[in-house]
Design a protein around this motif. Structure first.
Motif, mmCIF file in Angstrom:
data_model
loop_
_atom_site.group_PDB
_atom_site.id
_atom_site.type_symbol
_atom_site.label_atom_id
_atom_site.label_comp_id
_atom_site.label_asym_id
_atom_site.label_seq_id
_atom_site.Cartn_x
_atom_site.Cartn_y
_atom_site.Cartn_z
ATOM 1 N N PRO A 156 0.664 -1.205 0.011
ATOM 2 C CA PRO A 156 0.010 0.066 -0.009
ATOM 3 C C PRO A 156 0.754 1.530 -0.008
ATOM 4 C CG PRO A 156 0.058 -0.876 2.204
ATOM 5 C CD PRO A 156 0.571 -1.914 1.279
ATOM 6 N N PHE A 157 1.978 1.127 0.519
ATOM 7 C CA PHE A 157 2.889 2.352 0.547
ATOM 8 C C PHE A 157 4.005 2.494 -0.668
ATOM 9 C CE2 PHE A 157 1.930 1.087 4.854
ATOM 10 C CZ PHE A 157 0.772 1.797 4.950
ATOM 11 N N ASN A 158 3.560 1.710 -1.583
ATOM 12 C CA ASN A 158 4.285 2.146 -2.642
ATOM 13 C C ASN A 158 3.606 2.496 -3.923
ATOM 14 O OD1 ASN A 158 6.841 0.875 -1.858
ATOM 15 N ND2 ASN A 158 6.166 -1.051 -2.356
ATOM 16 N N THR A 159 2.351 2.956 -3.707
ATOM 17 C CA THR A 159 1.574 3.687 -4.825
ATOM 18 C C THR A 159 1.981 5.122 -4.895
ATOM 19 O OG1 THR A 159 -0.194 4.291 -3.141
ATOM 20 C CG2 THR A 159 -0.396 1.993 -3.675
ATOM 21 N N ASP A 160 1.243 5.620 -6.073
ATOM 22 C CA ASP A 160 1.355 7.143 -6.311
ATOM 23 C C ASP A 160 0.843 8.097 -5.365
ATOM 24 O OD1 ASP A 160 2.917 8.239 -8.386
ATOM 25 O OD2 ASP A 160 0.837 9.197 -9.209
ATOM 26 N N VAL A 161 -0.025 7.478 -4.476
ATOM 27 C CA VAL A 161 -0.482 8.345 -3.412
ATOM 28 C C VAL A 161 0.704 9.061 -2.479
ATOM 29 C CG1 VAL A 161 -1.858 8.491 -1.308
ATOM 30 C CG2 VAL A 161 -2.806 7.119 -3.018
ATOM 31 N N TRP A 162 1.745 8.297 -2.469
ATOM 32 C CA TRP A 162 2.665 8.770 -1.622
ATOM 33 C C TRP A 162 3.900 9.264 -2.430
ATOM 34 C CZ3 TRP A 162 0.692 8.908 2.917
ATOM 35 C CH2 TRP A 162 -0.277 7.842 3.211
ATOM 36 N N ASN A 163 3.731 9.547 -3.764
ATOM 37 C CA ASN A 163 4.710 10.115 -4.444
ATOM 38 C C ASN A 163 5.093 11.728 -3.831
ATOM 39 O OD1 ASN A 163 4.310 12.598 -6.455
ATOM 40 N ND2 ASN A 163 2.769 11.469 -6.854
ATOM 41 N N SER A 164 6.383 12.017 -4.179
ATOM 42 C CA SER A 164 6.873 13.081 -3.719
ATOM 43 C C SER A 164 7.415 14.267 -4.407
ATOM 44 C CB SER A 164 8.493 12.793 -2.577
ATOM 45 O OG SER A 164 8.047 12.063 -1.598
ATOM 46 N N ASP A 165 6.599 14.324 -5.782
ATOM 47 C CA ASP A 165 7.033 15.071 -6.815
ATOM 48 C C ASP A 165 6.547 16.761 -6.524
ATOM 49 O OD1 ASP A 165 7.389 16.514 -9.325
ATOM 50 O OD2 ASP A 165 6.524 15.161 -10.512
ATOM 51 N N LEU A 166 7.531 17.389 -6.100
ATOM 52 C CA LEU A 166 7.211 18.771 -5.746
ATOM 53 C C LEU A 166 6.945 19.723 -6.818
ATOM 54 C CD1 LEU A 166 9.718 19.406 -2.776
ATOM 55 C CD2 LEU A 166 7.259 19.368 -2.957
ATOM 56 N N CYS A 167 7.341 19.187 -8.156
ATOM 57 C CA CYS A 167 7.077 20.032 -9.517
ATOM 58 C C CYS A 167 5.397 19.848 -9.693
ATOM 59 C CB CYS A 167 7.688 19.550 -10.542
ATOM 60 S SG CYS A 167 7.326 20.113 -12.159
ATOM 61 N N LYS A 168 4.965 18.653 -9.930
ATOM 62 C CA LYS A 168 3.476 18.348 -10.307
ATOM 63 C C LYS A 168 2.675 18.392 -8.969
ATOM 64 C CE LYS A 168 4.169 16.526 -14.585
ATOM 65 N NZ LYS A 168 4.398 15.462 -15.818
ATOM 66 N N TYR A 169 3.141 18.245 -7.818
ATOM 67 C CA TYR A 169 2.446 18.105 -6.693
ATOM 68 C C TYR A 169 1.035 17.081 -6.776
ATOM 69 C CZ TYR A 169 3.392 21.900 -3.611
ATOM 70 O OH TYR A 169 4.107 22.626 -2.805
ATOM 71 N N THR A 170 1.415 15.859 -7.190
ATOM 72 C CA THR A 170 0.574 14.591 -7.237
ATOM 73 C C THR A 170 0.408 13.760 -6.374
ATOM 74 O OG1 THR A 170 2.221 13.675 -9.007
ATOM 75 C CG2 THR A 170 0.395 15.080 -9.880
ATOM 76 N N GLY A 171 1.315 13.986 -5.268
ATOM 77 C CA GLY A 171 1.269 13.012 -4.066
ATOM 78 C C GLY A 171 1.396 13.579 -2.975
ATOM 79 N N LEU A 172 1.388 12.866 -1.860
ATOM 80 C CA LEU A 172 1.374 13.368 -0.469
ATOM 81 C C LEU A 172 2.589 13.404 0.102
ATOM 82 C CD1 LEU A 172 -2.038 12.072 1.178
ATOM 83 C CD2 LEU A 172 -1.607 14.337 -0.164
ATOM 84 N N GLY A 173 3.780 12.742 -0.592
ATOM 85 C CA GLY A 173 5.010 12.508 0.039
ATOM 86 C C GLY A 173 5.300 11.264 0.783
#
Length: 622
Positions: free
Chosen positions: A369-386
């Motif tokens: 569950p913690f390898n999904t795109d929910v937790w991405n850290s993209d500070l350019c597109k802001y598409t995940g929670l970190g």
């Protein structure tokens, strides 16, 4: 001599007739005015939200990108003459017409705010700009207006509107005033022409409607903005207002079609009007990049920028204050958190009315569950929670430390996460949904204790503490819990009205009862909500299933595909939420009845929550 008199009479009659405008001409003019003022967009989901990637290569998500295309900010005041010459029956016709006017604007705190004033001898503020947050609320507010009699102090009404309403409008808002009257002004302290000039000089656009033969045309001209041909209207009788309502169209709204309004609500077209509009909550992973960016930017703005921050902080803090005051027991857990999500969503929609709270269906990625795109850290597109903490404070993504902080009630600490373990899978969700009405207690224990509490602890950090509502993922998680309850309710009317429908006790910290929130399509603030089904498929035993296919499987078949649908429950999931000993003793039996397996409890408590005292009821404006 008789011929001369007859000629004069005919000429006077023709002159009187010429003063009135045809309803068809008014309708065309108003249609154009509404489109110019409001910019209300009606379209399909693809038009409003995009389809697929929403950013050009190398483009980053900024506030400008996220909030571009938002509906125009408008402060709309409607002034209704309720003098003695109107009469109660005609006053009801005027109310219907007023509602039809407002239906052409997207009512929301961040789009069009509506205030209604009635006047006769005195002026009455029926409701202010912040009273209602959608068109449905405004309709209800207009319906509640009661008729009174008196003189026609039009100038005094315009003075009140100038001093008490538009003087408080934000600078970036268009200011629009509709005045409906059936007679000449009288018995007043202030003159209509003078007050109208003050309003127009301050940027207010005024539309003046005269009904009947008693209205002085020169007074309407003095009140209305220029050019008068598009701002001054006269009809001969009140029934003409009803005809006019039917002629004014909602652009793009064809009967029985499904469309989206400018704030992203999913609506049906009925008789050329938007109806049954619902906020659509999506699985976060199904949202476009632009939708994710807009949501995260709205959360950051609400949590850091006034005037939103004060209300945001108060709302987030109430969950901590009431943690052990009944919001985590069977009487209130599900309905209280349904209200809480709605109140939170309302705060975010004050930033951008297109925002709804997404949910995270963690059951579709239960193995990792913690390898999904929910937790991405993209500070350019802001598409995940970190990501997770390092070692405890989150240092990646839009809510990283240093920078973003929790609320003052949580001592402005950093956001913490500590990802661990796995989450229950999609068969566990279906097992819970299969509970009958007679098994409601099992359904509730399975949903709250076995599923909800476990995921809190698996995310760890702030989510397993009293300050859990500070974590942005708190609302993703509770959105999914609320969706599961909503899906169970959709099994039939008896499921929807079971248990909470009969509970009329006020929920802790609110003015609402479980009955007030039990139906997603009849929420407080006149809101309607629906959850969009996730697009992702469920993986079981090396095969891929749709959720509908999982629902058709028997419990035995589901167990053959996944013998362990519910992972071990951490001890923290019980002690941190104050689960009663009597419920803990029933977990094994509930597990066997719902999931076909015995529930295992492992680990030991690491956090000892402190009991806190409840605050006064929280009543967010709008």
């Amino acid at each position: 001599m008789l011929i001369k008199i007859f000629t004069i009479i005919v000429c006077m009659s023709l002159t009187a007739m010429a003063q009135f405008d045809s309803t068809s001409k008014i309708a065309v003019t108003l249609d154009e005015s509404f489109r110019t003022i409001s910019g209300n967009v009606i379209g399909n989901e693809r038009v409003l939200f995009g389809n697929g990637p929403s950013f050009r290569r190398g483009q980053c998500c900024t506030d400008k990108t996220a909030f571009a295309g938002h509906p125009s900010r408008i402060d709309l005041v409607i002034a209704i003459d309720e003098s003695g010459s109107v009469g109660s029956r005609n006053f009801e016709i005027m109310k219907t017409f007023v509602h039809d006017i407002t239906s052409h604007f997207v009512v929301s705190y961040s789009a069009t705010r509506v205030a209604v004033v009635t006047w006769s001898t005195k002026t009455t503020l029926e409701f202010n700009f912040d009273k209602y947050i959608n068109n449905e609320g405004v309709k209800k507010g207009i319906k509640r207006i009661r008729y009174s009699k008196g003189w026609t102090a039009t100038g005094d009404a315009l003075h009140f509107i100038r001093k008490s309403l538009f003087s408080r409008s934000p600078r970036n808002a268009k200011k629009v005033l509709f005045v409906l009257t059936d007679g000449r002004s009288n018995r007043q302290r202030y003159q209509p022409a003078s007050e109208a000039n003050h309003l127009k000089r301050s940027g207010v656009e005024i539309f003046a409607f005269g009904i009947g033969r008693s209205v002085r045309d020169s007074e309407l001209v003095a009140i209305a903005s220029q050019p008068t041909i598009t701002h001054k209207f006269r009809v001969e009788k009140f029934s003409d207002l009803s005809s006019l309502s039917h002629l004014i169209s909602s652009s793009g709204c064809r009967n029985r079609a499904t469309v989206y309004d400018a704030c992203g609500r999913k609506c049906k077209c009925k008789h050329g009007r938007l109806a049954d509009c619902k906020r659509v909550r999506k699985n976060f992973l199904d949202m476009t990049d632009l939708e994710r960016c807009r949501y995260i930017r709205a959360v950051k703005r609400a949590s850091t920028v006034q005037p939103f921050k004060s209300e945001y902080d108060q709302l987030i803090g109430i969950h901590e204050q009431l943690f052990f005051s009944g919001i985590h027991n069977g009487d209130f857990f599900l309905p209280w958190h349904r209200w809480y999500i709605l109140a939170y969503e309302n705060v975010l929609r004050k930033v951008d009315c297109r925002v709804t709270v997404p949910y995270w269906d963690w059951s579709l990625d239960s193995d990792s569950p913690f390898n999904t795109d929910v937790w991405n850290s993209d500070l350019c597109k802001y598409t995940g929670l970190g990501g997770s903490g390092n070692p405890s404070c989150v240092t990646t993504g839009p809510f990283a430390s240093p920078g973003w902080k929790l609320t003052p009630s949580a001592q402005n600490a950093c956001l913490r996460r500590g990802f661990n373990g796995i989450t229950p899978d999609c068969t566990a969700i279906q097992d819970v949904l299969d509970a009958t009405i007679a098994e409601f207690d099992d359904f509730h224990i399975g949903l709250e204790v076995i599923l909800h509490n476990t995921v809190h602890v698996r995310i760890g950090g702030t989510m397993r503490s009293l300050e859990s509502s500070n974590a942005p993922e708190f609302f993703f998680h509770h959105g999914f819990v609320d969706k599961i309850w909503g899906d169970w309710q959709e099994k039939g009317l008896s499921f929807k009205r079971h248990e909470y429908y009969s509970n009329t006790t006020s929920m802790p910290g609110t003015f609402y009862t479980p009955r007030n929130v039990h139906d997603l399509e009849d929420q407080p603030y006149c809101a309607r909500v629906c959850y969009q089904e996730p697009k992702q498929r469920c993986k079981l035993g090396g095969r891929s299933f749709s959720l509908a296919e999982v629902a058709r499987l028997s419990l035995a078949d589901r167990l053959r595909l996944d013998p362990n649908p519910v992972p071990e429950i951490p001890q923290e999931a019980l002690t941190n939420f104050g689960v009663p000993k009597s419920v803990v003793q029933r977990l094994s039996q509930v597990g066997l009845r719902l999931f076909g397996v015995s529930i295992k409890i492992t680990g030991r408590n690491e956090i000892t929550p402190i009991r806190t005292s409840p605050r006064r009821p929280f009543a967010p404006r709008g």
